[in-house]
Design a protein around this motif. Structure first.
Motif, PDB file in Angstrom:
ATOM      1  N   ALA A 182       0.997  -1.058  -0.237  1.00  0.00           N
ATOM      2  CA  ALA A 182      -0.236  -0.030   0.357  1.00  0.00           C
ATOM      3  C   ALA A 182       0.933   0.943  -0.285  1.00  0.00           C
ATOM      4  O   ALA A 182       1.436   1.847   0.799  1.00  0.00           O
ATOM      5  CB  ALA A 182      -0.945   0.055   1.816  1.00  0.00           C
ATOM      6  N   PRO A 183       1.256   2.089  -1.249  1.00  0.00           N
ATOM      7  CA  PRO A 183       1.983   3.085  -1.115  1.00  0.00           C
ATOM      8  C   PRO A 183       0.881   4.290  -0.669  1.00  0.00           C
ATOM      9  O   PRO A 183       0.306   4.214  -1.064  1.00  0.00           O
ATOM     10  CB  PRO A 183       2.699   2.349  -2.815  1.00  0.00           C
ATOM     11  CG  PRO A 183       2.474   1.365  -3.543  1.00  0.00           C
ATOM     12  CD  PRO A 183       0.861   1.283  -2.252  1.00  0.00           C
ATOM     13  N   GLY A 184       2.093   5.101   0.350  1.00  0.00           N
ATOM     14  CA  GLY A 184       2.018   6.509  -0.415  1.00  0.00           C
ATOM     15  C   GLY A 184       2.002   7.370  -1.120  1.00  0.00           C
ATOM     16  O   GLY A 184       2.139   6.426  -2.580  1.00  0.00           O
ATOM     17  N   PRO A 185       2.454   8.598  -1.617  1.00  0.00           N
ATOM     18  CA  PRO A 185       2.537   9.171  -2.547  1.00  0.00           C
ATOM     19  C   PRO A 185       4.109   9.192  -2.691  1.00  0.00           C
ATOM     20  O   PRO A 185       4.243   8.963  -2.147  1.00  0.00           O
ATOM     21  CB  PRO A 185       2.588  10.789  -2.357  1.00  0.00           C
ATOM     22  CG  PRO A 185       1.278  10.745  -1.024  1.00  0.00           C
ATOM     23  CD  PRO A 185       1.476   9.251  -0.403  1.00  0.00           C
ATOM     24  N   LEU A 227       9.003  -9.551  -0.766  1.00  0.00           N
ATOM     25  CA  LEU A 227       8.350 -10.180  -0.877  1.00  0.00           C
ATOM     26  C   LEU A 227       7.785 -11.230  -1.451  1.00  0.00           C
ATOM     27  O   LEU A 227       7.467 -12.346  -1.295  1.00  0.00           O
ATOM     28  CB  LEU A 227       6.672  -9.614  -0.921  1.00  0.00           C
ATOM     29  CG  LEU A 227       6.476  -8.308   0.241  1.00  0.00           C
ATOM     30  CD1 LEU A 227       5.579  -7.387   0.139  1.00  0.00           C
ATOM     31  CD2 LEU A 227       6.365  -8.913   1.114  1.00  0.00           C
ATOM     32  N   LEU A 228       8.705 -11.278  -2.525  1.00  0.00           N
ATOM     33  CA  LEU A 228       8.440 -12.463  -3.653  1.00  0.00           C
ATOM     34  C   LEU A 228       9.471 -12.993  -3.383  1.00  0.00           C
ATOM     35  O   LEU A 228       9.623 -14.188  -3.859  1.00  0.00           O
ATOM     36  CB  LEU A 228       8.875 -11.240  -5.817  1.00  0.00           C
ATOM     37  CG  LEU A 228       7.501 -10.880  -5.681  1.00  0.00           C
ATOM     38  CD1 LEU A 228       8.694  -9.638  -7.207  1.00  0.00           C
ATOM     39  CD2 LEU A 228       6.672 -11.512  -6.160  1.00  0.00           C
ATOM     40  N   VAL A 238       0.383 -10.222   4.165  1.00  0.00           N
ATOM     41  CA  VAL A 238       0.632  -8.758   4.624  1.00  0.00           C
ATOM     42  C   VAL A 238      -0.041  -7.431   4.453  1.00  0.00           C
ATOM     43  O   VAL A 238      -0.657  -7.414   2.378  1.00  0.00           O
ATOM     44  CB  VAL A 238       1.720  -8.956   5.191  1.00  0.00           C
ATOM     45  CG1 VAL A 238       2.397  -7.996   4.903  1.00  0.00           C
ATOM     46  CG2 VAL A 238       2.219 -10.618   5.907  1.00  0.00           C
ATOM     47  N   ILE A 239      -0.016  -6.948   4.766  1.00  0.00           N
ATOM     48  CA  ILE A 239      -0.595  -5.292   4.009  1.00  0.00           C
ATOM     49  C   ILE A 239       0.692  -4.195   4.894  1.00  0.00           C
ATOM     50  O   ILE A 239       0.304  -4.041   5.797  1.00  0.00           O
ATOM     51  CB  ILE A 239      -2.199  -4.643   4.291  1.00  0.00           C
ATOM     52  CG1 ILE A 239      -3.596  -6.149   4.305  1.00  0.00           C
ATOM     53  CG2 ILE A 239      -2.658  -3.421   4.318  1.00  0.00           C
ATOM     54  CD1 ILE A 239      -4.964  -5.687   5.130  1.00  0.00           C
ATOM     55  N   LEU A 240       1.558  -4.362   3.593  1.00  0.00           N
ATOM     56  CA  LEU A 240       2.221  -3.700   4.138  1.00  0.00           C
ATOM     57  C   LEU A 240       2.064  -1.990   3.037  1.00  0.00           C
ATOM     58  O   LEU A 240       2.946  -1.849   2.325  1.00  0.00           O
ATOM     59  CB  LEU A 240       3.834  -4.501   2.992  1.00  0.00           C
ATOM     60  CG  LEU A 240       5.252  -4.022   4.045  1.00  0.00           C
ATOM     61  CD1 LEU A 240       5.583  -3.517   5.461  1.00  0.00           C
ATOM     62  CD2 LEU A 240       5.941  -4.997   3.196  1.00  0.00           C
ATOM     63  N   PRO A 241       2.004  -0.957   3.694  1.00  0.00           N
ATOM     64  CA  PRO A 241       2.361   0.387   3.520  1.00  0.00           C
ATOM     65  C   PRO A 241       4.008   0.235   3.245  1.00  0.00           C
ATOM     66  O   PRO A 241       4.815   0.442   4.148  1.00  0.00           O
ATOM     67  CB  PRO A 241       2.217   1.053   4.843  1.00  0.00           C
ATOM     68  CG  PRO A 241       1.483   0.157   5.737  1.00  0.00           C
ATOM     69  CD  PRO A 241       1.969  -0.977   5.408  1.00  0.00           C
ATOM     70  N   VAL A 242       4.045   0.953   2.251  1.00  0.00           N
ATOM     71  CA  VAL A 242       5.435   2.026   2.123  1.00  0.00           C
ATOM     72  C   VAL A 242       5.376   3.531   1.581  1.00  0.00           C
ATOM     73  O   VAL A 242       4.578   3.688   0.639  1.00  0.00           O
ATOM     74  CB  VAL A 242       5.802   1.231   0.513  1.00  0.00           C
ATOM     75  CG1 VAL A 242       7.616   1.846   0.224  1.00  0.00           C
ATOM     76  CG2 VAL A 242       6.194  -0.138   1.293  1.00  0.00           C
TER      77      VAL A 242
END
Length: 248
Positions: A182-185, A227-228, A238-242
């Motif tokens: 889940a990227p930010g800007p 993750l790969l 997993v939901i991983l914010p970046v």
């Protein structure tokens, strides 16, 4: 050894922005790549760039909202490399405008690409992965919270998280891991489009980010590469914010 040494990775939505930057990271980490997007020209340029650096790369065009296209480019990956080890499902489109102002055809197209497209990719990739491998889907911090002006896009990205969580349960017993970033800007053509559509909106969000900056496609790609890789062998669902800490 590099994290993805010898692994065959399908990169969907690879022609520009995060997809292209992630492909560069995967190649540097040792992966063999099949690049996919709707437009051939940028794919050919990226493939030539990576091949010049000695990487094993192929490309083909396709629309993720078209089931026949998705089956074809997954099959093309296996035909070219003999197997599939991982996939990065990055194809998406964005939108701006209040929910009551979104044309029906635009809403339908966003859902077709961002949600149906992700589902079709998962469905075909699981068939090719058989009993091993990793899928990384792309959501957004807009899939973790709401804000005004991008409701259709945010709804689609919430849905991608739901698909990922379900896929982790469905396919974990088969040895397949499914996670979501889940990227930010993040600096990309899509972020530039958001800047134009919502003046000041991107800068306001960056100002509220603890690290006070937008991310880069390479930073997202590095997370996807992990993750790969086998280093993330016990991570699934997993939901991983970046996002520089935005949702912290």
């Amino acid at each position: 050894m590099p994290d993805l040494d010898g692994k065959v990775v399908l990169v969907v939505g690879a022609s520009a922005g995060i997809g292209a930057d992630a492909a560069r990271v995967f190649a540097a980490d040792g992966a063999k790549l099949m690049l996919v997007a709707r437009t051939e020209g940028p794919l050919a340029e990226l493939a030539a760039e990576l091949e010049k650096d000695g990487h094993d790369v192929a490309y083909t065009t396709g629309d993720v909202a078209n089931a026949a296209d998705v089956a074809r480019f997954v099959d093309a990956t296996v035909d070219r490399f003999g197997r599939l080890d991982g996939a990065f499902n990055n194809a998406a489109m964005t939108q701006a405008g209040r929910l009551d102002q979104v044309p029906e055809e635009e809403f339908d197209r966003i859902m077709a690409v961002n949600v149906r497209g992700t589902w079709l990719c998962i469905r075909e990739e699981v068939r090719a992965l058989e009993d091993h491998g990793s899928i990384v889907n792309m959501s957004s911090i807009g899939g973790l919270r709401g804000s005004s002006g991008m409701g259709a896009y945010q709804a689609s990205k919430h849905a991608v998280i739901g698909l990922t969580r379900t896929a982790a349960h469905d396919f974990g017993p088969l040895g397949i891991r499914v996670n979501v970033i889940a990227p930010g800007p993040t600096e990309s053509p899509m972020l530039d489009a958001t800047r134009r559509a919502i003046p000041g909106g991107v800068e306001e969000r960056i100002a509220k980010t603890p690290l006070r900056k937008a991310g880069t496609g390479a930073e997202v790609g590095a997370t996807a590469s992990f993750l790969l890789s086998d280093r993330a062998s016990h991570l699934s669902g997993v939901i991983l914010p970046v996002d520089g800490g935005f949702v912290a």
